[in-house]
Design a protein around this motif. Sequence first.
Motif, PDB file in Angstrom:
ATOM      1  N   GLY A 194       0.791  -1.227   0.000  1.00 43.00           N
ATOM      2  CA  GLY A 194       0.000   0.000   0.000  1.00 43.00           C
ATOM      3  C   GLY A 194       0.816   1.267   0.000  1.00 43.00           C
ATOM      4  O   GLY A 194       0.250   2.369   0.066  1.00 43.00           O
ATOM      5  N   ALA A 208       0.234   3.514  -3.170  1.00 44.57           N
ATOM      6  CA  ALA A 208      -1.109   4.131  -3.126  1.00 44.57           C
ATOM      7  C   ALA A 208      -1.152   5.243  -2.087  1.00 44.57           C
ATOM      8  O   ALA A 208      -1.769   6.296  -2.311  1.00 44.57           O
ATOM      9  N   ALA A 209      -0.480   5.012  -0.955  1.00 50.27           N
ATOM     10  CA  ALA A 209      -0.461   6.034   0.098  1.00 50.27           C
ATOM     11  C   ALA A 209       0.301   7.275  -0.373  1.00 50.27           C
ATOM     12  O   ALA A 209      -0.116   8.405  -0.104  1.00 50.27           O
ATOM     13  N   ALA A 252      -1.695   9.406  -2.712  1.00 48.53           N
ATOM     14  CA  ALA A 252      -2.833  10.134  -2.126  1.00 48.53           C
ATOM     15  C   ALA A 252      -2.505  11.598  -1.856  1.00 48.53           C
ATOM     16  O   ALA A 252      -3.402  12.402  -1.615  1.00 48.53           O
ATOM     17  N   LEU A 255     -25.790   4.161  -3.273  1.00 44.48           N
ATOM     18  CA  LEU A 255     -24.813   3.351  -4.001  1.00 44.48           C
ATOM     19  C   LEU A 255     -25.372   1.947  -4.160  1.00 44.48           C
ATOM     20  O   LEU A 255     -25.830   1.350  -3.188  1.00 44.48           O
ATOM     21  N   ARG A 268     -14.596  11.979  -7.481  1.00 41.01           N
ATOM     22  CA  ARG A 268     -13.131  11.849  -7.347  1.00 41.01           C
ATOM     23  C   ARG A 268     -12.765  10.402  -7.073  1.00 41.01           C
ATOM     24  O   ARG A 268     -13.325   9.765  -6.179  1.00 41.01           O
ATOM     25  N   PRO A 280      -8.953   8.008  -6.919  1.00 36.64           N
ATOM     26  CA  PRO A 280      -7.515   8.266  -6.901  1.00 36.64           C
ATOM     27  C   PRO A 280      -7.002   8.436  -8.334  1.00 36.64           C
ATOM     28  O   PRO A 280      -7.229   7.578  -9.188  1.00 36.64           O
ATOM     29  N   ARG A 318     -14.634  -0.946  -8.075  1.00 34.86           N
ATOM     30  CA  ARG A 318     -14.479  -0.903  -6.628  1.00 34.86           C
ATOM     31  C   ARG A 318     -13.290   0.001  -6.260  1.00 34.86           C
ATOM     32  O   ARG A 318     -12.383   0.212  -7.068  1.00 34.86           O
ATOM     33  N   GLY A 319     -13.331   0.516  -5.049  1.00 32.96           N
ATOM     34  CA  GLY A 319     -12.224   1.364  -4.588  1.00 32.96           C
ATOM     35  C   GLY A 319     -12.729   2.627  -3.918  1.00 32.96           C
ATOM     36  O   GLY A 319     -13.932   2.842  -3.795  1.00 32.96           O
ATOM     37  N   PRO A 320     -11.817   3.474  -3.480  1.00 30.22           N
ATOM     38  CA  PRO A 320     -12.205   4.706  -2.790  1.00 30.22           C
ATOM     39  C   PRO A 320     -12.868   5.714  -3.736  1.00 30.22           C
ATOM     40  O   PRO A 320     -12.540   5.752  -4.927  1.00 30.22           O
ATOM     41  N   ASP A 338     -15.987  13.221   2.619  1.00 28.02           N
ATOM     42  CA  ASP A 338     -14.955  12.272   3.039  1.00 28.02           C
ATOM     43  C   ASP A 338     -14.840  11.170   1.997  1.00 28.02           C
ATOM     44  O   ASP A 338     -15.778  10.914   1.241  1.00 28.02           O
ATOM     45  N   TRP A 339     -13.701  10.515   1.984  1.00 20.87           N
ATOM     46  CA  TRP A 339     -13.523   9.374   1.089  1.00 20.87           C
ATOM     47  C   TRP A 339     -14.221   8.166   1.691  1.00 20.87           C
ATOM     48  O   TRP A 339     -14.180   7.956   2.901  1.00 20.87           O
ATOM     49  N   PHE A 340     -14.861   7.416   0.857  1.00 20.55           N
ATOM     50  CA  PHE A 340     -15.462   6.154   1.302  1.00 20.55           C
ATOM     51  C   PHE A 340     -15.193   5.093   0.229  1.00 20.55           C
ATOM     52  O   PHE A 340     -14.806   5.419  -0.886  1.00 20.55           O
ATOM     53  N   THR A 341     -15.378   3.857   0.596  1.00 18.59           N
ATOM     54  CA  THR A 341     -15.031   2.764  -0.316  1.00 18.59           C
ATOM     55  C   THR A 341     -16.298   2.131  -0.879  1.00 18.59           C
ATOM     56  O   THR A 341     -17.258   1.905  -0.144  1.00 18.59           O
ATOM     57  N   ILE A 342     -16.268   1.874  -2.182  1.00 23.68           N
ATOM     58  CA  ILE A 342     -17.417   1.171  -2.768  1.00 23.68           C
ATOM     59  C   ILE A 342     -16.956  -0.226  -3.189  1.00 23.68           C
ATOM     60  O   ILE A 342     -15.771  -0.466  -3.364  1.00 23.68           O
ATOM     61  N   ASP A 372      -8.090  -1.447  -0.362  1.00 20.28           N
ATOM     62  CA  ASP A 372      -9.014  -0.319  -0.578  1.00 20.28           C
ATOM     63  C   ASP A 372      -9.167   0.491   0.705  1.00 20.28           C
ATOM     64  O   ASP A 372      -9.170   1.729   0.682  1.00 20.28           O
ATOM     65  N   LEU A 380      -6.114   8.681   1.815  1.00 18.19           N
ATOM     66  CA  LEU A 380      -6.816   9.753   1.090  1.00 18.19           C
ATOM     67  C   LEU A 380      -7.515  10.684   2.086  1.00 18.19           C
ATOM     68  O   LEU A 380      -7.530  11.902   1.916  1.00 18.19           O
ATOM     69  N   ASN A 381      -8.096  10.089   3.127  1.00 20.75           N
ATOM     70  CA  ASN A 381      -8.759  10.909   4.140  1.00 20.75           C
ATOM     71  C   ASN A 381      -7.745  11.735   4.924  1.00 20.75           C
ATOM     72  O   ASN A 381      -8.015  12.889   5.270  1.00 20.75           O
ATOM     73  N   GLN A 440      -6.812  14.677   2.926  1.00 27.09           N
ATOM     74  CA  GLN A 440      -7.881  15.679   2.895  1.00 27.09           C
ATOM     75  C   GLN A 440      -7.996  16.447   4.204  1.00 27.09           C
ATOM     76  O   GLN A 440      -8.269  17.646   4.205  1.00 27.09           O
TER      77      GLN A 440
END
Lengths: 131, 225
Positions: free
Chosen positions: A7, A10-11, A14, A61, A86, A88, A109-111, A127-131, B91, B98-99, B102
Amino acid sequence: MKDTEPGRSAALAAFDRSLDRARTACTVLDSTPSRDPSRSEAVATTTLRFHLDGLRVDLRLRADGDLSSLSGLVIGDFDHVEVCLRRPEERLRLFVRGDGAFHAEGLRRGPLALTMERPDRLPMVTDWFTI
Amino acid sequence: MGAGVPDQPRGDIRPGDPRRNRPYSGTSGDVSPASEPVPATSGPTPRPDAELVLAACNGDAGAWEEIVDRHLPTVNRIARSYGLPRQDREDAVQTVWLNLNQHLPGLRHPHLLRAWLGRVTRSVCGRQRERLRRLVPVDPHRLAGGATVSDVEVEYLRKERHAELHRAIDALDPTDRRVARQYLDDSPDAVPLSHRTTANERRNLFRRLRRSLATTDRTKGVRDP
């Protein structure tokens, strides 16, 4: 550690200061997914609600297999509002109807997060959330 | 997680300070909080979280990288403890960063970054786990077939067990029989048994019921030719 810690890339990706001026809308509702008992397919629906400065955004969703769709409604004080989805490293502007409704489908899928922009106002972000 | 005005200074480096985007020299009077790792070797002193947060807010990607390298193992460890599938865990971890990106300018206590990350990771992973719990995979053939046809043998065994249980209850004394029947009453209006009996009474009832069922098992061959 740097190469092996999962990760990390990806971090690092961000990091983005382009929306530091934006205000964050509070998450006032985040329902757990529920399955529609009347449908045989594995469709799960989650409802989210964000609120800031007299503007409310309701999101629904629907996860249908590997892809999801999103239906939303902006309610409140605005003549014109722009909604952007939005992901990533990706930004998708959504068409908002006169009544404030918007829709997106085929989402992987993803943030995910939304930004709302009104003329002469600071942008709003969720806020970011995951689907 | 709401954005707010920070209520305390973020380290001793101000936006106009030329030291801001330079590697840390270790000469600052700022003392690392006790919760932050202290290197065993005599290398450069790690910058405190509050200072890294301030630098990252000012666009210093190196500071962000330091934050990631310092706290990613903790975030990953918390995420792994939730037992999520790999893709969902990744994920969730990405959502946490990401949070953080922000909320970085609005962090009220940047020196408590580790605690903030822990809280947000637990929240995101908990939500993800809840989501998975609701999405129980099912055999599509079973769903497409409509009503399921239960196996005849399974159905027979279920009925036999049911009959045995009721035979055992019939063998109880009248008070126990009444309590046992109330216990089996799962109608919506039924008051829970726990409201009507004490724990000891229930324990004694179950013991007698088990003994009675054991007796039924032993005599089963005689009574069911």
